[in-house]
Scaffold this active site. Structure first.
Site, mmCIF file in Angstrom:
data_model
loop_
_atom_site.group_PDB
_atom_site.id
_atom_site.type_symbol
_atom_site.label_atom_id
_atom_site.label_comp_id
_atom_site.label_asym_id
_atom_site.label_seq_id
_atom_site.Cartn_x
_atom_site.Cartn_y
_atom_site.Cartn_z
ATOM 1 N N ARG A 53 16.943 26.945 62.152
ATOM 2 C CA ARG A 53 17.309 28.171 62.873
ATOM 3 C C ARG A 53 16.436 28.455 64.084
ATOM 4 O O ARG A 53 16.943 28.757 65.171
ATOM 5 C CB ARG A 53 17.228 29.398 61.940
ATOM 6 N N THR A 54 15.129 28.394 63.901
ATOM 7 C CA THR A 54 14.244 28.808 64.992
ATOM 8 C C THR A 54 14.419 27.859 66.183
ATOM 9 O O THR A 54 14.628 28.302 67.316
ATOM 10 C CB THR A 54 12.780 28.829 64.503
ATOM 11 N N LYS A 82 -0.128 8.618 67.676
ATOM 12 C CA LYS A 82 -1.186 7.764 68.251
ATOM 13 C C LYS A 82 -2.522 8.488 68.266
ATOM 14 O O LYS A 82 -3.522 7.953 68.730
ATOM 15 C CB LYS A 82 -0.826 7.380 69.686
ATOM 16 N N ARG A 103 6.094 25.602 66.627
ATOM 17 C CA ARG A 103 5.849 25.791 65.182
ATOM 18 C C ARG A 103 4.837 24.751 64.752
ATOM 19 O O ARG A 103 4.935 23.583 65.141
ATOM 20 C CB ARG A 103 7.143 25.634 64.385
ATOM 21 N N HIS A 131 5.174 34.923 62.202
ATOM 22 C CA HIS A 131 6.459 34.428 62.701
ATOM 23 C C HIS A 131 7.112 35.582 63.466
ATOM 24 O O HIS A 131 8.133 36.128 63.053
ATOM 25 C CB HIS A 131 7.320 33.975 61.505
#
Ligand code: CP
Length: 313
Positions: A53-54, A82, A103, A131
């Site tokens: 969703r986000t 890496k 996120r 959030h």
């Protein structure tokens, strides 16, 4: 340029302005109107943890407003494998984009990224921390249903320990004078430091493990998933898995206008029988992520949302 790391980055007036902007943007979010307010702007999506969703609603918001999106994509196919640090990754993407949605599994990572970047960072979830863009769409959904934010009885249920959505939301609701009931198993209680901070800010908080007993007085019931991925010990998770399961048969004595929300994804905490009741709001809530994020992108990119969208001059 300041971004949105926690709800402390917005005053109550600014929250209401964003919600008003979001409301006017509804026809654009639905694709009924094309309004390229963000043409020429690029959003960088940096998702170091899974998201549906986000990530997708940020992309939709940007594209509906005529902007463009570049994605880090799967972390495992990026130069993170890496050994590139978060600091260096953010410095690079800062040069490619006008704004970044991020996120990350580590609490505090969004602030760390903001310290490394010149462009605004939108915190799309930092570990068990915050959030705030979810909180904006949650507030939008609550105001859409009840016509106000002030003075509502809100039950927040499930994993209050690790659930970042409820951490951000409870702070915002306290600022609008809501009464909060925290319903959770003992192991998943809201962290004591958050409860004492909320109380210091005047919150009326009740803590209980009795979800069903909390339903009759509620204006909003906000269910959450138990965050299996944040448990260090599988046995601890097994003790609380499936602790709360809301079924349509539990809703006989609730207020007519009570709404049930969930940031999603759900596992088993809301039975599908609830989906067809007048109380279910979680799919509209997910859609509202597009308008809330449109309004936030405009605000942080200093683009005014017109007062009259698609109407008479
Ligand atoms: N509500 C929410 O954050 O959903 P995603 O994890 O799918 O982004």
């Amino acid at each position: 340029m300041p971004g949105l790391i926690t709800m402390d980055d917005l005053t109550n007036d600014e929250i209401l302005q964003v919600l008003n902007d979001a409301e006017r943007l509804l026809p654009v979010a639905r694709g009924e109107l094309y309004l390229p307010l963000l043409q020429g702007k690029i959003l960088g999506n940096l998702f170091f943890e899974p998201s549906t969703r986000t990530r997708m609603s940020f992309e939709t918001a940007m594209k509906r407003l005529g902007g463009d999106v570049v994605n880090l994509g799967d972390v495992n196919t990026s130069s993170v494998v890496k050994g590139e640090t978060l600091f260096d990754t953010v410095q690079m993407v800062d040069g490619y984009t006008d704004i970044i949605a991020m996120r990350h599994p580590r609490q505090g990572a969004a602030q760390y990224a903001q310290d490394a970047a010149r462009v605004p960072i939108l915190n799309g979830g930092d570990g068990a921390g915050h959030h705030p863009t979810q909180t904006m769409l949650d507030l939008f959904t609550i105001r859409q249903a009840h016509g106000r934010l002030e003075g509502l009885n809100v039950v927040l249920a499930g994993d209050l320990r690790y659930g970042r959505t409820v951490h951000s939301l409870s702070h915002a609701l306290t600022r609008f004078g809501c009464t909060l009931t925290f319903a959770s198993p003992e192991l998943l209680k809201m962290p004591a430091e958050i409860v004492s901070d909320l109380r210091a800010h005047g919150a009326n908080v009740v803590e209980t493990d009795d979800l069903l007993g909390s339903l009759p007085g509620a204006d909003v019931v906000y269910m959450t998933r138990i965050q299996k991925e944040r448990f260090a010990d599988e046995d601890e998770y097994a003790k609380v898995a499936g602790a709360y399961k809301l079924h349509a048969s539990n809703l006989e004595h609730v207020k007519e206008g009570m709404i049930i929300m969930h940031p999603l994804p759900r596992v088993d905490e809301i039975h599908p029988s609830v989906d067809d009741t007048r109380h279910a709001r979680y799919f509209e809530q997910a859609f509202n992520g597009v308008v809330a994020r449109m309004a936030l992108l405009c605000r942080l990119l200093n683009v005014d949302v017109p007062a009259n969208i698609g109407g008479e001059a």
